[in-house]
Design a protein around this motif. Structure first.
Motif, PDB file in Angstrom:
ATOM      1  N   SER A  45       0.838  -1.212   0.000  1.00  0.00           N
ATOM      2  CA  SER A  45       0.000   0.000   0.000  1.00  0.00           C
ATOM      3  C   SER A  45       0.871   1.260   0.000  1.00  0.00           C
ATOM      4  CB  SER A  45      -0.946  -0.001   1.198  1.00  0.00           C
ATOM      5  OG  SER A  45      -0.227   0.060   2.406  1.00  0.00           O
ATOM      6  N   ALA A  46       2.078   1.159   0.541  1.00  0.00           N
ATOM      7  CA  ALA A  46       2.994   2.308   0.559  1.00  0.00           C
ATOM      8  C   ALA A  46       3.852   2.373  -0.702  1.00  0.00           C
ATOM      9  CB  ALA A  46       3.893   2.239   1.794  1.00  0.00           C
ATOM     10  N   GLN A  47       4.167   1.221  -1.270  1.00  0.00           N
ATOM     11  CA  GLN A  47       5.057   1.137  -2.435  1.00  0.00           C
ATOM     12  C   GLN A  47       4.457   0.185  -3.482  1.00  0.00           C
ATOM     13  OE1 GLN A  47       8.067   2.795  -2.798  1.00  0.00           O
ATOM     14  NE2 GLN A  47       7.514   3.862  -0.921  1.00  0.00           N
ATOM     15  N   PRO A  48       3.327   0.556  -4.082  1.00  0.00           N
ATOM     16  CA  PRO A  48       2.635  -0.380  -4.981  1.00  0.00           C
ATOM     17  C   PRO A  48       3.428  -0.775  -6.230  1.00  0.00           C
ATOM     18  CG  PRO A  48       1.629   1.793  -5.077  1.00  0.00           C
ATOM     19  CD  PRO A  48       2.632   1.833  -3.955  1.00  0.00           C
ATOM     20  N   GLU A  49       4.415   0.009  -6.603  1.00  0.00           N
ATOM     21  CA  GLU A  49       5.173  -0.283  -7.819  1.00  0.00           C
ATOM     22  C   GLU A  49       6.417  -1.129  -7.561  1.00  0.00           C
ATOM     23  OE1 GLU A  49       3.927   0.648 -10.823  1.00  0.00           O
ATOM     24  OE2 GLU A  49       2.241   1.363  -9.627  1.00  0.00           O
ATOM     25  N   ASP A  50       6.702  -1.441  -6.301  1.00  0.00           N
ATOM     26  CA  ASP A  50       7.926  -2.173  -5.971  1.00  0.00           C
ATOM     27  C   ASP A  50       7.599  -3.644  -5.712  1.00  0.00           C
ATOM     28  OD1 ASP A  50      10.321  -3.180  -4.998  1.00  0.00           O
ATOM     29  OD2 ASP A  50      10.749  -1.414  -3.773  1.00  0.00           O
ATOM     30  N   PRO A  51       7.993  -4.539  -6.619  1.00  0.00           N
ATOM     31  CA  PRO A  51       7.636  -5.955  -6.481  1.00  0.00           C
ATOM     32  C   PRO A  51       8.613  -6.777  -5.623  1.00  0.00           C
ATOM     33  CG  PRO A  51       8.797  -5.643  -8.528  1.00  0.00           C
ATOM     34  CD  PRO A  51       8.660  -4.258  -7.890  1.00  0.00           C
ATOM     35  N   ARG A  52       9.679  -6.168  -5.138  1.00  0.00           N
ATOM     36  CA  ARG A  52      10.744  -6.962  -4.513  1.00  0.00           C
ATOM     37  C   ARG A  52      10.305  -7.786  -3.293  1.00  0.00           C
ATOM     38  NH1 ARG A  52      15.274  -2.409  -4.125  1.00  0.00           N
ATOM     39  NH2 ARG A  52      13.376  -1.207  -3.683  1.00  0.00           N
ATOM     40  N   PRO A  53       9.545  -7.249  -2.350  1.00  0.00           N
ATOM     41  CA  PRO A  53       9.128  -8.105  -1.236  1.00  0.00           C
ATOM     42  C   PRO A  53       8.232  -9.272  -1.666  1.00  0.00           C
ATOM     43  CG  PRO A  53       9.089  -5.831  -0.555  1.00  0.00           C
ATOM     44  CD  PRO A  53       9.293  -5.841  -2.051  1.00  0.00           C
ATOM     45  N   ARG A  54       7.291  -9.026  -2.563  1.00  0.00           N
ATOM     46  CA  ARG A  54       6.435 -10.112  -3.056  1.00  0.00           C
ATOM     47  C   ARG A  54       7.280 -11.155  -3.782  1.00  0.00           C
ATOM     48  NH1 ARG A  54       1.386 -11.412  -3.353  1.00  0.00           N
ATOM     49  NH2 ARG A  54       0.680  -9.380  -2.609  1.00  0.00           N
ATOM     50  N   GLN A  55       8.234 -10.699  -4.565  1.00  0.00           N
ATOM     51  CA  GLN A  55       9.106 -11.635  -5.270  1.00  0.00           C
ATOM     52  C   GLN A  55       9.932 -12.469  -4.294  1.00  0.00           C
ATOM     53  OE1 GLN A  55      11.155  -8.891  -7.849  1.00  0.00           O
ATOM     54  NE2 GLN A  55       9.637  -9.115  -9.487  1.00  0.00           N
ATOM     55  N   ALA A  56      10.339 -11.877  -3.191  1.00  0.00           N
ATOM     56  CA  ALA A  56      11.104 -12.620  -2.188  1.00  0.00           C
ATOM     57  C   ALA A  56      10.263 -13.750  -1.598  1.00  0.00           C
ATOM     58  CB  ALA A  56      11.594 -11.678  -1.088  1.00  0.00           C
ATOM     59  N   ARG A  85      14.938  -0.211   3.059  1.00  0.00           N
ATOM     60  CA  ARG A  85      15.933   0.710   3.622  1.00  0.00           C
ATOM     61  C   ARG A  85      15.484   2.170   3.721  1.00  0.00           C
ATOM     62  NH1 ARG A  85      19.711  -2.674   0.761  1.00  0.00           N
ATOM     63  NH2 ARG A  85      20.444  -4.170   2.292  1.00  0.00           N
ATOM     64  N   ASP A  86      14.802   2.682   2.731  1.00  0.00           N
ATOM     65  CA  ASP A  86      14.423   4.099   2.751  1.00  0.00           C
ATOM     66  C   ASP A  86      13.064   4.341   3.373  1.00  0.00           C
ATOM     67  OD1 ASP A  86      16.815   4.815   1.535  1.00  0.00           O
ATOM     68  OD2 ASP A  86      15.986   4.621  -0.483  1.00  0.00           O
ATOM     69  N   LEU A  87      12.448   3.290   3.904  1.00  0.00           N
ATOM     70  CA  LEU A  87      11.102   3.410   4.467  1.00  0.00           C
ATOM     71  C   LEU A  87      11.153   3.461   5.993  1.00  0.00           C
ATOM     72  CD1 LEU A  87       9.348   0.767   2.211  1.00  0.00           C
ATOM     73  CD2 LEU A  87       9.385   3.252   1.908  1.00  0.00           C
ATOM     74  N   ARG A  88      10.008   3.747   6.567  1.00  0.00           N
ATOM     75  CA  ARG A  88       9.843   3.726   8.027  1.00  0.00           C
ATOM     76  C   ARG A  88       8.563   2.980   8.344  1.00  0.00           C
ATOM     77  NH1 ARG A  88      14.197   4.329   7.757  1.00  0.00           N
ATOM     78  NH2 ARG A  88      15.526   6.105   8.112  1.00  0.00           N
ATOM     79  N   GLY A  89       8.435   2.568   9.577  1.00  0.00           N
ATOM     80  CA  GLY A  89       7.185   2.022  10.078  1.00  0.00           C
ATOM     81  C   GLY A  89       6.792   0.689   9.478  1.00  0.00           C
ATOM     82  N   ALA A  90       5.484   0.495   9.358  1.00  0.00           N
ATOM     83  CA  ALA A  90       4.920  -0.797   8.958  1.00  0.00           C
ATOM     84  C   ALA A  90       5.444  -1.265   7.606  1.00  0.00           C
ATOM     85  CB  ALA A  90       3.394  -0.710   8.942  1.00  0.00           C
ATOM     86  N   ALA A  91       5.553  -0.377   6.637  1.00  0.00           N
ATOM     87  CA  ALA A  91       6.015  -0.770   5.305  1.00  0.00           C
ATOM     88  C   ALA A  91       7.441  -1.307   5.369  1.00  0.00           C
ATOM     89  CB  ALA A  91       5.943   0.421   4.345  1.00  0.00           C
ATOM     90  N   ARG A  92       8.285  -0.653   6.132  1.00  0.00           N
ATOM     91  CA  ARG A  92       9.678  -1.092   6.292  1.00  0.00           C
ATOM     92  C   ARG A  92       9.731  -2.488   6.914  1.00  0.00           C
ATOM     93  NH1 ARG A  92      14.813   1.760   7.306  1.00  0.00           N
ATOM     94  NH2 ARG A  92      16.129   0.435   8.613  1.00  0.00           N
ATOM     95  N   HIS A  93       9.016  -2.676   8.012  1.00  0.00           N
ATOM     96  CA  HIS A  93       9.032  -3.964   8.705  1.00  0.00           C
ATOM     97  C   HIS A  93       8.463  -5.078   7.823  1.00  0.00           C
ATOM     98  CE1 HIS A  93      10.325  -1.806  12.173  1.00  0.00           C
ATOM     99  NE2 HIS A  93       9.141  -1.286  12.442  1.00  0.00           N
ATOM    100  N   ALA A  94       7.431  -4.770   7.048  1.00  0.00           N
ATOM    101  CA  ALA A  94       6.836  -5.772   6.165  1.00  0.00           C
ATOM    102  C   ALA A  94       7.831  -6.199   5.082  1.00  0.00           C
ATOM    103  CB  ALA A  94       5.546  -5.236   5.538  1.00  0.00           C
ATOM    104  N   ALA A  95       8.574  -5.257   4.531  1.00  0.00           N
ATOM    105  CA  ALA A  95       9.581  -5.601   3.524  1.00  0.00           C
ATOM    106  C   ALA A  95      10.694  -6.444   4.145  1.00  0.00           C
ATOM    107  CB  ALA A  95      10.152  -4.337   2.891  1.00  0.00           C
ATOM    108  N   TYR A  96      11.104  -6.091   5.358  1.00  0.00           N
ATOM    109  CA  TYR A  96      12.119  -6.904   6.041  1.00  0.00           C
ATOM    110  C   TYR A  96      11.591  -8.309   6.326  1.00  0.00           C
ATOM    111  CZ  TYR A  96      15.705  -3.338   6.787  1.00  0.00           C
ATOM    112  OH  TYR A  96      16.702  -2.409   6.619  1.00  0.00           O
ATOM    113  N   ALA A  97      10.324  -8.442   6.670  1.00  0.00           N
ATOM    114  CA  ALA A  97       9.740  -9.767   6.901  1.00  0.00           C
ATOM    115  C   ALA A  97       9.860 -10.616   5.636  1.00  0.00           C
ATOM    116  CB  ALA A  97       8.279  -9.644   7.335  1.00  0.00           C
ATOM    117  N   ALA A  98       9.548 -10.019   4.498  1.00  0.00           N
ATOM    118  CA  ALA A  98       9.643 -10.744   3.229  1.00  0.00           C
ATOM    119  C   ALA A  98      11.086 -11.143   2.937  1.00  0.00           C
ATOM    120  CB  ALA A  98       9.089  -9.887   2.094  1.00  0.00           C
ATOM    121  N   GLY A  99      12.003 -10.239   3.182  1.00  0.00           N
ATOM    122  CA  GLY A  99      13.413 -10.552   2.967  1.00  0.00           C
ATOM    123  C   GLY A  99      13.888 -11.692   3.855  1.00  0.00           C
ATOM    124  N   GLN A 100      13.497 -11.638   5.107  1.00  0.00           N
ATOM    125  CA  GLN A 100      13.868 -12.697   6.040  1.00  0.00           C
ATOM    126  C   GLN A 100      13.280 -14.044   5.601  1.00  0.00           C
ATOM    127  OE1 GLN A 100      15.751 -12.562   9.175  1.00  0.00           O
ATOM    128  NE2 GLN A 100      16.507 -10.756   8.120  1.00  0.00           N
TER     129      GLN A 100
END
Length: 171
Positions: A45-56, A85-100
């Motif tokens: 919802s914060a970065q709709p054009e960035d597929p990297r977490p979904r791809q992970a 990396r450039d995000l804060r809050g829920a969006a940042r943590h959600a991307a890190y969850a996907a990476g992990q």
């Protein structure tokens, strides 16, 4: 910091001198992917054009199916964490969850990182004054998703590493 200084042999595969079976390693990866996917919308919802977490997350599952190699899943995890990396809050943590979740293919103990970051995402997305309750709810949801074969392993891991995982598993 979500990994212990000394590796738990229960999270090291048998062929590397530990006690983790390939089947349980796969279950850990699938559970981590489910945890990350549960909060992925907070990133998208914060970065709709960035597929990297979904791809992970997709790479974690593809690794389990034997469709990608460990190094590909690991690289996808790194890209998802780069999206954070450039995000804060829920969006940042959600991307890190996907990476992990994706790097569980490389180091099984990252399973708890995916879960912990997902709980942090749920907490960060909650209305003011409701973050602790949201974190407890997310933790319970995650525990409900645990396959029986790895349930005790993961619950014990949560007890052992809770302090280095921001105490998110208290709930």
């Amino acid at each position: 910091m979500i990994l212990p200084k000394v590796r738990d042999p229960r999270f090291v595969t048998i062929r590397r001198g530990g006690t983790l079976t390939d089947a349980d390693h796969h279950l850990l990866a699938l559970w981590a992917a489910a945890c990350a996917e549960h909060v992925l919308g907070l990133f998208e919802s914060a970065q709709p054009e960035d597929p990297r977490p979904r791809q992970a997350i997709e790479h974690a599952r593809a690794w389990v199916r034997g469709e990608v190699r460990m190094m590909q899943a690991r690289a996808a995890g790194g890209h998802a964490m780069g999206a954070a990396r450039d995000l804060r809050g829920a969006a940042r943590h959600a991307a890190y969850a996907a990476g992990q979740a994706a790097v569980v293919a490389h180091v099984a103990a990252h399973e708890l990182g995916a879960a912990a970051y997902a709980i942090k995402a749920a907490r960060a997305a909650a209305p003011e004054g409701e973050s602790e309750a949201a974190g407890r709810l997310e933790c319970r949801w995650q525990r409900d998703q645990l396959p029986e074969a790895i349930r005790e392993l993961v619950l014990d891991d949560q007890r052992l590493r809770n302090d280095i995982c921001w105490s998110v598993f208290d709930g």
